[in-house]
Write a protein that holds these residues in place. Structure first.
Motif, PDB file in Angstrom:
ATOM      1  N   ILE A 123      44.547  48.970  34.866  1.00 37.57           N
ATOM      2  CA  ILE A 123      44.664  49.647  36.155  1.00 37.57           C
ATOM      3  C   ILE A 123      43.629  49.119  37.138  1.00 37.57           C
ATOM      4  CG2 ILE A 123      44.548  51.885  37.318  1.00 37.57           C
ATOM      5  CD1 ILE A 123      45.370  53.157  34.618  1.00 37.57           C
ATOM      6  N   VAL A 124      42.360  49.181  36.747  1.00 38.68           N
ATOM      7  CA  VAL A 124      41.294  48.767  37.653  1.00 38.68           C
ATOM      8  C   VAL A 124      40.130  48.220  36.841  1.00 38.68           C
ATOM      9  CG1 VAL A 124      40.286  51.093  37.710  1.00 38.68           C
ATOM     10  CG2 VAL A 124      39.823  49.509  39.605  1.00 38.68           C
ATOM     11  N   THR A 125      39.442  47.231  37.418  1.00 39.25           N
ATOM     12  CA  THR A 125      38.249  46.642  36.817  1.00 39.25           C
ATOM     13  C   THR A 125      37.065  46.898  37.725  1.00 39.25           C
ATOM     14  OG1 THR A 125      39.571  44.870  35.819  1.00 39.25           O
ATOM     15  CG2 THR A 125      37.198  44.506  35.979  1.00 39.25           C
ATOM     16  N   VAL A 126      35.961  47.369  37.133  1.00 32.86           N
ATOM     17  CA  VAL A 126      34.702  47.543  37.857  1.00 32.86           C
ATOM     18  C   VAL A 126      33.738  46.489  37.331  1.00 32.86           C
ATOM     19  CG1 VAL A 126      32.765  49.095  38.312  1.00 32.86           C
ATOM     20  CG2 VAL A 126      35.095  50.009  38.200  1.00 32.86           C
ATOM     21  N   LEU A 127      33.300  45.600  38.216  1.00 26.75           N
ATOM     22  CA  LEU A 127      32.570  44.398  37.800  1.00 26.75           C
ATOM     23  C   LEU A 127      31.172  44.361  38.400  1.00 26.75           C
ATOM     24  CD1 LEU A 127      32.730  41.505  36.445  1.00 26.75           C
ATOM     25  CD2 LEU A 127      33.413  40.685  38.708  1.00 26.75           C
ATOM     26  N   TRP A 128      30.177  44.238  37.521  1.00 20.67           N
ATOM     27  CA  TRP A 128      28.829  43.849  37.950  1.00 20.67           C
ATOM     28  C   TRP A 128      28.689  42.366  37.688  1.00 20.67           C
ATOM     29  CZ3 TRP A 128      25.097  41.236  35.300  1.00 20.67           C
ATOM     30  CH2 TRP A 128      23.874  41.064  35.961  1.00 20.67           C
ATOM     31  N   ALA A 129      28.091  41.632  38.623  1.00 21.06           N
ATOM     32  CA  ALA A 129      27.931  40.188  38.431  1.00 21.06           C
ATOM     33  C   ALA A 129      26.657  39.708  39.092  1.00 21.06           C
ATOM     34  CB  ALA A 129      29.129  39.432  39.005  1.00 21.06           C
ATOM     35  N   ASP A 130      26.072  38.660  38.506  1.00 20.85           N
ATOM     36  CA  ASP A 130      24.975  37.949  39.145  1.00 20.85           C
ATOM     37  C   ASP A 130      25.421  37.406  40.492  1.00 20.85           C
ATOM     38  OD1 ASP A 130      22.952  38.129  37.251  1.00 20.85           O
ATOM     39  OD2 ASP A 130      23.565  36.313  36.195  1.00 20.85           O
ATOM     40  N   ARG A 142      25.804  35.680  34.546  1.00 14.02           N
ATOM     41  CA  ARG A 142      26.141  36.857  33.750  1.00 14.02           C
ATOM     42  C   ARG A 142      27.081  37.759  34.535  1.00 14.02           C
ATOM     43  NH1 ARG A 142      20.580  39.683  33.405  1.00 14.02           N
ATOM     44  NH2 ARG A 142      20.767  39.166  35.615  1.00 14.02           N
ATOM     45  N   SER A 143      27.895  38.500  33.817  1.00 15.36           N
ATOM     46  CA  SER A 143      28.711  39.533  34.448  1.00 15.36           C
ATOM     47  C   SER A 143      29.066  40.577  33.398  1.00 15.36           C
ATOM     48  CB  SER A 143      29.988  38.949  35.070  1.00 15.36           C
ATOM     49  OG  SER A 143      30.874  38.488  34.069  1.00 15.36           O
ATOM     50  N   ALA A 144      29.558  41.717  33.869  1.00 13.86           N
ATOM     51  CA  ALA A 144      30.004  42.784  32.966  1.00 13.86           C
ATOM     52  C   ALA A 144      31.191  43.476  33.614  1.00 13.86           C
ATOM     53  CB  ALA A 144      28.880  43.781  32.704  1.00 13.86           C
ATOM     54  N   ALA A 145      32.329  43.414  32.955  1.00 17.11           N
ATOM     55  CA  ALA A 145      33.572  43.965  33.499  1.00 17.11           C
ATOM     56  C   ALA A 145      33.979  45.201  32.707  1.00 17.11           C
ATOM     57  CB  ALA A 145      34.683  42.919  33.440  1.00 17.11           C
ATOM     58  N   TYR A 146      34.166  46.308  33.411  1.00 21.16           N
ATOM     59  CA  TYR A 146      34.664  47.539  32.794  1.00 21.16           C
ATOM     60  C   TYR A 146      36.148  47.640  33.125  1.00 21.16           C
ATOM     61  CZ  TYR A 146      35.013  52.446  31.393  1.00 21.16           C
ATOM     62  OH  TYR A 146      35.373  53.614  30.770  1.00 21.16           O
ATOM     63  N   ASN A 178      29.704  39.359  29.728  1.00 21.76           N
ATOM     64  CA  ASN A 178      29.960  37.924  29.698  1.00 21.76           C
ATOM     65  C   ASN A 178      28.695  37.125  29.973  1.00 21.76           C
ATOM     66  OD1 ASN A 178      32.929  38.231  29.538  1.00 21.76           O
ATOM     67  ND2 ASN A 178      32.720  39.003  31.622  1.00 21.76           N
ATOM     68  N   ASN A 179      28.553  36.021  29.247  1.00 18.79           N
ATOM     69  CA  ASN A 179      27.435  35.119  29.459  1.00 18.79           C
ATOM     70  C   ASN A 179      27.988  33.706  29.579  1.00 18.79           C
ATOM     71  OD1 ASN A 179      24.673  34.291  29.597  1.00 18.79           O
ATOM     72  ND2 ASN A 179      24.766  33.696  27.446  1.00 18.79           N
TER      73      ASN A 179
END
Length: 358
Positions: free
Chosen positions: A219-226, A286-290, A193-194
Protein backbone atom coordinates in the motif's frame (compact mmCIF):
# COMPACT_ATOMS: atom_id res chain seq x y z
CA UNK A 1 4.91 22.76 -3.19
CA UNK A 2 2.50 20.29 -4.81
CA UNK A 3 4.22 19.06 -7.96
CA UNK A 4 7.62 17.61 -8.80
CA UNK A 5 10.25 19.68 -10.59
CA UNK A 6 13.95 19.33 -11.33
CA UNK A 7 16.42 21.69 -9.64
CA UNK A 8 20.15 21.36 -10.40
CA UNK A 9 19.54 17.90 -11.81
CA UNK A 10 17.71 16.61 -8.71
CA UNK A 11 13.99 15.85 -8.78
CA UNK A 12 12.38 17.98 -6.07
CA UNK A 13 9.29 16.05 -5.11
CA UNK A 14 6.30 17.49 -3.22
CA UNK A 15 6.89 18.23 0.47
CA UNK A 16 3.79 17.98 2.66
CA UNK A 17 3.48 18.76 6.37
CA UNK A 18 1.16 16.16 7.94
CA UNK A 19 1.15 17.72 11.44
CA UNK A 20 -2.68 18.11 11.56
CA UNK A 21 -3.06 14.33 11.17
CA UNK A 22 -0.25 13.41 13.59
CA UNK A 23 -1.53 15.87 16.21
CA UNK A 24 -5.11 14.72 15.54
CA UNK A 25 -6.01 18.33 14.79
CA UNK A 26 -9.73 18.86 14.27
CA UNK A 27 -9.15 21.61 11.68
CA UNK A 28 -11.05 20.07 8.79
CA UNK A 29 -9.80 22.55 6.19
CA UNK A 30 -6.14 21.93 7.09
CA UNK A 31 -6.67 18.18 6.77
CA UNK A 32 -8.57 18.62 3.49
CA UNK A 33 -5.71 20.73 2.09
CA UNK A 34 -3.23 17.97 2.95
CA UNK A 35 -5.48 15.37 1.29
CA UNK A 36 -5.67 17.50 -1.87
CA UNK A 37 -1.89 17.89 -1.98
CA UNK A 38 -1.40 14.13 -1.51
CA UNK A 39 -3.93 13.39 -4.26
CA UNK A 40 -2.03 15.61 -6.70
CA UNK A 41 1.30 14.01 -5.81
CA UNK A 42 -0.22 10.53 -6.08
CA UNK A 43 -1.57 11.27 -9.56
CA UNK A 44 1.57 12.91 -10.93
CA UNK A 45 4.67 11.30 -9.44
CA UNK A 46 3.62 8.74 -6.77
CA UNK A 47 6.37 10.02 -4.48
CA UNK A 48 6.28 12.71 -1.80
CA UNK A 49 8.21 13.67 1.28
CA UNK A 50 6.58 14.42 4.57
CA UNK A 51 7.47 16.66 7.47
CA UNK A 52 5.64 16.90 10.78
CA UNK A 53 5.73 13.09 11.08
CA UNK A 54 6.59 13.24 14.78
CA UNK A 55 9.40 10.66 14.92
CA UNK A 56 11.91 11.84 17.54
CA UNK A 57 15.51 12.36 16.42
CA UNK A 58 16.67 10.14 19.29
CA UNK A 59 14.70 7.19 17.90
CA UNK A 60 16.25 7.72 14.46
CA UNK A 61 19.76 8.07 15.86
CA UNK A 62 19.55 4.90 17.98
CA UNK A 63 18.10 3.03 15.01
CA UNK A 64 20.79 4.05 12.54
CA UNK A 65 23.52 3.32 15.11
CA UNK A 66 22.15 -0.20 15.61
CA UNK A 67 21.90 -0.92 11.89
CA UNK A 68 25.38 0.48 11.29
CA UNK A 69 26.72 -1.85 13.99
CA UNK A 70 25.12 -4.86 12.33
CA UNK A 71 26.34 -4.06 8.83
CA UNK A 72 29.86 -3.49 10.21
CA UNK A 73 30.03 -7.17 11.26
CA UNK A 74 32.07 -9.56 9.18
CA UNK A 75 30.45 -11.60 6.38
CA UNK A 76 30.45 -14.86 8.35
CA UNK A 77 28.68 -13.31 11.34
CA UNK A 78 26.02 -11.71 9.15
CA UNK A 79 25.40 -14.85 7.12
CA UNK A 80 24.28 -16.65 10.29
CA UNK A 81 21.04 -14.64 10.02
CA UNK A 82 20.08 -15.63 6.46
CA UNK A 83 16.54 -17.01 6.15
CA UNK A 84 15.18 -19.10 3.22
CA UNK A 85 13.82 -16.96 0.33
CA UNK A 86 10.11 -17.51 1.19
CA UNK A 87 10.74 -16.12 4.69
CA UNK A 88 11.07 -12.36 4.30
CA UNK A 89 13.14 -11.92 7.45
CA UNK A 90 16.79 -11.74 8.45
CA UNK A 91 19.85 -11.02 6.35
CA UNK A 92 20.22 -10.77 2.57
CA UNK A 93 23.87 -10.70 1.43
CA UNK A 94 25.07 -8.54 -1.48
CA UNK A 95 24.10 -9.90 -4.91
CA UNK A 96 21.55 -12.34 -3.43
CA UNK A 97 18.48 -10.53 -4.79
CA UNK A 98 17.29 -8.89 -7.98
CA UNK A 99 14.40 -6.48 -7.52
CA UNK A 100 13.72 -6.18 -11.27
CA UNK A 101 12.78 -9.87 -11.31
CA UNK A 102 9.68 -8.90 -9.30
CA UNK A 103 8.58 -7.31 -12.60
CA UNK A 104 9.50 -10.41 -14.61
CA UNK A 105 12.68 -8.76 -15.95
CA UNK A 106 16.04 -10.53 -15.60
CA UNK A 107 19.09 -8.41 -14.74
CA UNK A 108 22.38 -8.75 -12.88
CA UNK A 109 22.08 -9.31 -9.13
CA UNK A 110 21.71 -6.15 -7.04
CA UNK A 111 24.61 -4.81 -4.99
CA UNK A 112 22.79 -4.01 -1.73
CA UNK A 113 22.73 -6.02 1.48
CA UNK A 114 19.75 -5.87 3.81
CA UNK A 115 18.21 -6.98 7.07
CA UNK A 116 14.44 -7.45 7.46
CA UNK A 117 12.11 -7.54 10.44
CA UNK A 118 8.34 -7.60 10.30
CA UNK A 119 4.93 -8.31 11.78
CA UNK A 120 4.69 -11.79 13.32
CA UNK A 121 1.88 -14.22 14.00
CA UNK A 122 2.69 -13.81 17.70
CA UNK A 123 1.64 -10.15 17.43
CA UNK A 124 -1.94 -11.38 16.85
CA UNK A 125 -2.34 -14.50 19.02
CA UNK A 126 -6.13 -14.40 18.60
CA UNK A 127 -5.81 -14.96 14.83
CA UNK A 128 -4.69 -18.05 12.93
CA UNK A 129 -2.19 -16.33 10.65
CA UNK A 130 0.09 -18.16 8.18
CA UNK A 131 3.55 -18.63 9.64
CA UNK A 132 5.37 -17.92 6.37
CA UNK A 133 3.89 -14.45 5.79
CA UNK A 134 3.96 -13.58 9.52
CA UNK A 135 7.29 -15.21 10.30
CA UNK A 136 9.18 -14.80 13.56
CA UNK A 137 11.97 -12.24 13.59
CA UNK A 138 15.65 -12.93 14.11
CA UNK A 139 17.92 -10.41 15.84
CA UNK A 140 21.73 -10.34 15.79
CA UNK A 141 23.14 -11.31 19.17
CA UNK A 142 26.34 -9.39 18.35
CA UNK A 143 24.42 -6.08 18.57
CA UNK A 144 22.68 -6.11 21.99
CA UNK A 145 20.62 -2.94 21.40
CA UNK A 146 19.49 -3.96 17.91
CA UNK A 147 16.09 -5.41 18.84
CA UNK A 148 15.04 -2.45 20.99
CA UNK A 149 16.30 0.26 18.63
CA UNK A 150 14.91 -1.37 15.51
CA UNK A 151 11.64 -2.14 17.29
CA UNK A 152 11.23 1.51 18.25
CA UNK A 153 11.73 2.65 14.65
CA UNK A 154 9.39 -0.10 13.41
CA UNK A 155 6.65 1.19 15.72
CA UNK A 156 7.14 4.84 14.72
CA UNK A 157 7.36 4.18 10.98
CA UNK A 158 4.27 1.97 11.24
CA UNK A 159 2.39 4.77 12.93
CA UNK A 160 3.34 7.11 10.08
CA UNK A 161 2.28 4.54 7.46
CA UNK A 162 -1.14 4.10 9.09
CA UNK A 163 -1.51 7.87 9.30
CA UNK A 164 -0.86 8.06 5.56
CA UNK A 165 -3.64 5.54 4.85
CA UNK A 166 -6.05 7.89 6.62
CA UNK A 167 -4.87 10.75 4.40
CA UNK A 168 -5.22 8.52 1.33
CA UNK A 169 -8.80 7.63 2.21
CA UNK A 170 -9.79 11.30 2.53
CA UNK A 171 -7.98 12.11 -0.72
CA UNK A 172 -10.08 9.46 -2.48
CA UNK A 173 -13.33 10.74 -1.00
CA UNK A 174 -13.69 7.76 1.33
CA UNK A 175 -14.23 7.57 5.10
CA UNK A 176 -10.96 8.28 6.90
CA UNK A 177 -10.86 4.79 8.44
CA UNK A 178 -11.68 3.02 5.15
CA UNK A 179 -8.40 1.10 4.79
CA UNK A 180 -8.48 -0.04 8.43
CA UNK A 181 -10.52 -3.12 7.50
CA UNK A 182 -7.71 -4.19 5.16
CA UNK A 183 -4.79 -3.43 7.48
CA UNK A 184 -5.72 -4.37 11.07
CA UNK A 185 -3.17 -7.22 10.95
CA UNK A 186 -1.14 -5.95 8.02
CA UNK A 187 1.92 -7.80 6.74
CA UNK A 188 4.44 -5.04 7.47
CA UNK A 189 8.17 -5.33 6.88
CA UNK A 190 11.04 -2.99 7.74
CA UNK A 191 13.98 -3.45 5.39
CA UNK A 192 17.30 -1.90 6.38
CA UNK A 193 19.55 -1.47 3.34
CA UNK A 194 23.29 -0.97 3.09
CA UNK A 195 24.94 -0.13 -0.22
CA UNK A 196 28.44 -0.92 0.94
CA UNK A 197 30.64 -1.83 -2.03
CA UNK A 198 33.95 -3.73 -2.06
CA UNK A 199 35.95 -0.60 -2.98
CA UNK A 200 35.54 2.86 -4.50
CA UNK A 201 36.71 1.57 -7.89
CA UNK A 202 34.91 -1.81 -7.87
CA UNK A 203 34.04 -3.03 -11.40
CA UNK A 204 30.32 -3.36 -12.08
CA UNK A 205 28.41 -5.41 -14.63
CA UNK A 206 26.81 -3.28 -17.38
CA UNK A 207 23.26 -3.57 -15.98
CA UNK A 208 24.16 -3.79 -12.29
CA UNK A 209 22.42 -1.49 -9.83
CA UNK A 210 22.57 -0.82 -6.14
CA UNK A 211 18.94 -1.94 -6.23
CA UNK A 212 17.23 -2.75 -9.53
CA UNK A 213 14.20 -1.05 -11.02
CA UNK A 214 10.95 -2.02 -9.30
CA UNK A 215 7.68 -0.84 -7.89
CA UNK A 216 6.94 -1.48 -4.22
CA UNK A 217 4.45 -4.24 -3.62
CA UNK A 218 2.00 -3.06 -0.99
CA UNK A 219 0.00 0.00 0.00
CA UNK A 220 2.57 2.56 1.11
CA UNK A 221 6.30 2.74 1.86
CA UNK A 222 7.81 5.06 4.46
CA UNK A 223 11.50 5.56 3.67
CA UNK A 224 14.36 7.02 5.66
CA UNK A 225 17.47 7.54 3.55
CA UNK A 226 20.90 9.12 3.68
CA UNK A 227 21.34 12.35 1.76
CA UNK A 228 23.61 10.45 -0.61
CA UNK A 229 22.93 10.15 -4.37
CA UNK A 230 21.50 6.89 -5.66
CA UNK A 231 17.71 6.87 -5.44
CA UNK A 232 16.12 7.55 -8.84
CA UNK A 233 12.51 7.78 -10.05
CA UNK A 234 11.39 6.91 -13.57
CA UNK A 235 9.69 9.98 -15.02
CA UNK A 236 7.00 10.19 -17.68
CA UNK A 237 9.78 11.26 -20.07
CA UNK A 238 11.34 7.79 -19.81
CA UNK A 239 14.39 9.04 -17.94
CA UNK A 240 15.66 8.36 -14.44
CA UNK A 241 15.60 11.39 -12.14
CA UNK A 242 17.71 11.54 -8.94
CA UNK A 243 15.89 12.17 -5.65
CA UNK A 244 17.35 13.19 -2.29
CA UNK A 245 15.36 13.72 0.93
CA UNK A 246 15.26 17.09 2.69
CA UNK A 247 16.60 17.48 6.22
CA UNK A 248 14.28 15.77 8.70
CA UNK A 249 11.85 14.58 6.03
CA UNK A 250 10.72 11.05 5.26
CA UNK A 251 10.09 9.88 1.72
CA UNK A 252 6.72 8.24 1.05
CA UNK A 253 5.82 6.32 -2.09
CA UNK A 254 2.79 4.38 -3.20
CA UNK A 255 2.86 0.65 -3.91
CA UNK A 256 1.15 -1.72 -6.33
CA UNK A 257 -1.78 -2.46 -4.00
CA UNK A 258 -2.82 1.18 -3.93
CA UNK A 259 -2.34 1.54 -7.69
CA UNK A 260 -4.61 -1.48 -8.17
CA UNK A 261 -7.20 -0.18 -5.71
CA UNK A 262 -7.26 3.17 -7.54
CA UNK A 263 -7.29 1.56 -11.02
CA UNK A 264 -4.00 3.33 -11.83
CA UNK A 265 -5.51 6.69 -10.94
CA UNK A 266 -2.59 6.88 -8.50
CA UNK A 267 0.93 5.84 -9.46
CA UNK A 268 2.94 2.97 -8.03
CA UNK A 269 6.31 4.62 -8.45
CA UNK A 270 8.97 2.89 -10.57
CA UNK A 271 12.30 3.50 -8.86
CA UNK A 272 15.79 2.12 -8.46
CA UNK A 273 19.02 2.83 -6.62
CA UNK A 274 21.95 3.47 -8.93
CA UNK A 275 25.40 2.59 -7.57
CA UNK A 276 25.89 5.58 -5.24
CA UNK A 277 28.62 7.95 -6.43
CA UNK A 278 30.01 11.26 -5.22
CA UNK A 279 32.62 12.96 -7.41
CA UNK A 280 32.63 9.90 -9.65
CA UNK A 281 33.60 7.50 -6.84
CA UNK A 282 31.41 4.79 -5.31
CA UNK A 283 30.43 5.69 -1.75
CA UNK A 284 28.44 4.05 1.09
CA UNK A 285 24.71 4.71 1.33
CA UNK A 286 22.02 3.61 3.82
CA UNK A 287 18.25 3.51 3.81
CA UNK A 288 15.37 1.89 5.69
CA UNK A 289 12.03 1.17 4.04
CA UNK A 290 8.89 0.37 6.04
CA UNK A 291 6.42 -1.50 3.83
CA UNK A 292 2.75 -1.34 4.89
CA UNK A 293 1.24 -4.08 2.75
CA UNK A 294 -2.19 -5.09 4.12
CA UNK A 295 -3.77 -8.21 5.64
CA UNK A 296 -2.81 -11.43 3.87
CA UNK A 297 -6.43 -12.38 3.08
CA UNK A 298 -7.50 -8.85 2.07
CA UNK A 299 -8.73 -8.66 -1.52
CA UNK A 300 -7.32 -5.86 -3.66
CA UNK A 301 -9.88 -4.84 -6.27
CA UNK A 302 -10.55 -1.55 -8.00
CA UNK A 303 -12.52 0.90 -5.88
CA UNK A 304 -15.95 1.96 -7.13
CA UNK A 305 -14.85 5.62 -6.89
CA UNK A 306 -12.06 4.87 -9.39
CA UNK A 307 -14.06 2.94 -11.99
CA UNK A 308 -16.96 3.67 -14.29
CA UNK A 309 -18.33 3.07 -17.81
CA UNK A 310 -15.42 4.93 -19.39
CA UNK A 311 -12.83 3.51 -16.97
CA UNK A 312 -13.37 -0.22 -16.45
CA UNK A 313 -11.19 -2.10 -13.94
CA UNK A 314 -7.69 -2.75 -15.26
CA UNK A 315 -6.86 -5.47 -12.74
CA UNK A 316 -8.41 -8.73 -11.63
CA UNK A 317 -9.01 -9.02 -7.87
CA UNK A 318 -6.12 -10.61 -5.97
CA UNK A 319 -5.39 -11.19 -2.30
CA UNK A 320 -2.55 -9.33 -0.66
CA UNK A 321 -0.90 -12.64 0.19
CA UNK A 322 -0.96 -13.96 -3.38
CA UNK A 323 0.27 -10.65 -4.79
CA UNK A 324 3.18 -10.45 -2.32
CA UNK A 325 4.14 -14.09 -2.87
CA UNK A 326 4.57 -13.58 -6.63
CA UNK A 327 6.58 -10.40 -6.12
CA UNK A 328 8.86 -11.87 -3.44
CA UNK A 329 9.45 -15.04 -5.46
CA UNK A 330 10.86 -12.72 -8.10
CA UNK A 331 13.09 -10.54 -5.98
CA UNK A 332 14.26 -13.09 -3.39
CA UNK A 333 14.12 -16.46 -5.19
CA UNK A 334 14.89 -14.98 -8.65
CA UNK A 335 11.78 -16.56 -10.22
CA UNK A 336 10.47 -14.06 -12.83
CA UNK A 337 7.01 -12.80 -11.88
CA UNK A 338 4.46 -13.49 -14.65
CA UNK A 339 1.74 -11.34 -13.03
CA UNK A 340 3.33 -7.87 -13.21
CA UNK A 341 2.63 -7.04 -16.83
CA UNK A 342 1.19 -3.57 -16.28
CA UNK A 343 4.01 -2.52 -13.96
CA UNK A 344 6.70 -4.00 -16.22
CA UNK A 345 5.23 -2.32 -19.30
CA UNK A 346 6.01 1.10 -17.84
CA UNK A 347 9.67 0.14 -17.80
CA UNK A 348 9.93 -1.81 -21.05
CA UNK A 349 7.99 0.83 -23.01
CA UNK A 350 10.75 3.38 -22.33
CA UNK A 351 14.04 2.16 -23.87
CA UNK A 352 16.03 4.86 -22.10
CA UNK A 353 15.03 3.31 -18.76
CA UNK A 354 15.97 -0.25 -19.60
CA UNK A 355 19.40 -1.75 -18.85
CA UNK A 356 21.47 -2.97 -21.81
CA UNK A 357 20.67 -6.51 -23.02
CA UNK A 358 22.62 -9.17 -21.13
Amino acid sequence: MTSAETVNGILTIPTIDITPFVADDSDGEARAAIARAVDEAARTVGFLQITGHGIPDAVRDAFTAATDAFFALGPQAKRAYICPPPINRGYSPPKSESLATSLGITTAADLFEAFNVGTTAADYPELDLPAQEYAANVHPAEVPLFEAAVGAWFAEAGRVARTMTRVFALALGLPEDYFGRYTDHSIDVLRMNNYRLPSADAPLEPDQAGMGAHTDYGIVTVLWADQVPGLEILGSDGRWHPVQPADGALLVNLGDALARWTNDQWISTMHRVAPPRVGGELVPRRSAAYFHDGNTEAVIECLDVCTGPSRPPRYEPVTVGAHLAAKLAGSRARVPNPHAGREAARLTATPLAMPPPR
